[in-house]
Design a protein around this motif. Sequence first.
Motif, PDB file in Angstrom:
ATOM      1  N   MET A   1       0.833  -1.210   0.000  1.00 34.41           N
ATOM      2  CA  MET A   1       0.000   0.000   0.000  1.00 34.41           C
ATOM      3  C   MET A   1       0.868   1.261   0.000  1.00 34.41           C
ATOM      4  O   MET A   1       0.641   2.191  -0.775  1.00 34.41           O
ATOM      5  CB  MET A   1      -0.941  -0.011   1.207  1.00 34.41           C
ATOM      6  N   GLU A   2       1.884   1.288   0.878  1.00 36.34           N
ATOM      7  CA  GLU A   2       2.730   2.484   0.999  1.00 36.34           C
ATOM      8  C   GLU A   2       3.529   2.770  -0.274  1.00 36.34           C
ATOM      9  O   GLU A   2       3.772   3.924  -0.604  1.00 36.34           O
ATOM     10  CB  GLU A   2       3.700   2.318   2.177  1.00 36.34           C
ATOM     11  N   GLU A   3       3.929   1.719  -0.975  1.00 33.74           N
ATOM     12  CA  GLU A   3       4.822   1.918  -2.119  1.00 33.74           C
ATOM     13  C   GLU A   3       4.110   1.965  -3.464  1.00 33.74           C
ATOM     14  O   GLU A   3       4.689   2.421  -4.447  1.00 33.74           O
ATOM     15  CB  GLU A   3       5.903   0.838  -2.134  1.00 33.74           C
TER      16      GLU A   3
ATOM     17  N   GLU B   1      -4.882   8.301  -5.327  1.00 34.74           N
ATOM     18  CA  GLU B   1      -4.585   9.588  -4.687  1.00 34.74           C
ATOM     19  C   GLU B   1      -3.643   9.448  -3.491  1.00 34.74           C
ATOM     20  O   GLU B   1      -3.164  10.445  -2.956  1.00 34.74           O
ATOM     21  CB  GLU B   1      -5.883  10.271  -4.245  1.00 34.74           C
ATOM     22  N   ARG B   2      -3.374   8.218  -3.073  1.00 33.34           N
ATOM     23  CA  ARG B   2      -2.514   7.987  -1.909  1.00 33.34           C
ATOM     24  C   ARG B   2      -1.065   8.309  -2.276  1.00 33.34           C
ATOM     25  O   ARG B   2      -0.537   7.776  -3.247  1.00 33.34           O
ATOM     26  CB  ARG B   2      -2.617   6.530  -1.467  1.00 33.34           C
TER      27      ARG B   2
END
Length: 147
Positions: free
Chosen positions: A48-50, A90-91
């Motif tokens: 998710m973070e990357e 959009e993250r």
Amino acid sequence: MTVATVVEIKGHFLTVEEIIAKQPQLNQPAGHLEDNESLVEATVRECMEETGWLFKPEYLIGIYRWKNPDTREAFLRFAFGGKLQEFYPERPLDKGILTACWMTHDELVQQSHRLRSPLVIQSVDDYLAGKHYPLSLLSDISSLETL
């Protein structure tokens, strides 16, 4: 200890381009295990973070030990396979991640000089060879009672 995500869709693998030592390198969504999280939770978080993708781990592809020849630092990496569930465009991506992209096995081999480690291609090769181990191999024990 690190985790990595191997996801393939129509012959393309989810890859990230990241800056390491001021150089752009290619890797799977991957990172270090944090306190109080399981290996499975870590791979979901790192993906998710990357990349902005919600990853659902379904199996373990392999456990790899690698010693960086430059730094002599050793890594123990758990590579997971599974499916992507939702995309959050959009993250914002983690610091150092330039982009998430999709590459074929041949493209990864052609770019082998840019891979963060040989574990990238090894885990893809193992995935393609059908190495899938149940997540039940992994156990998280939160506390131990003394005898």
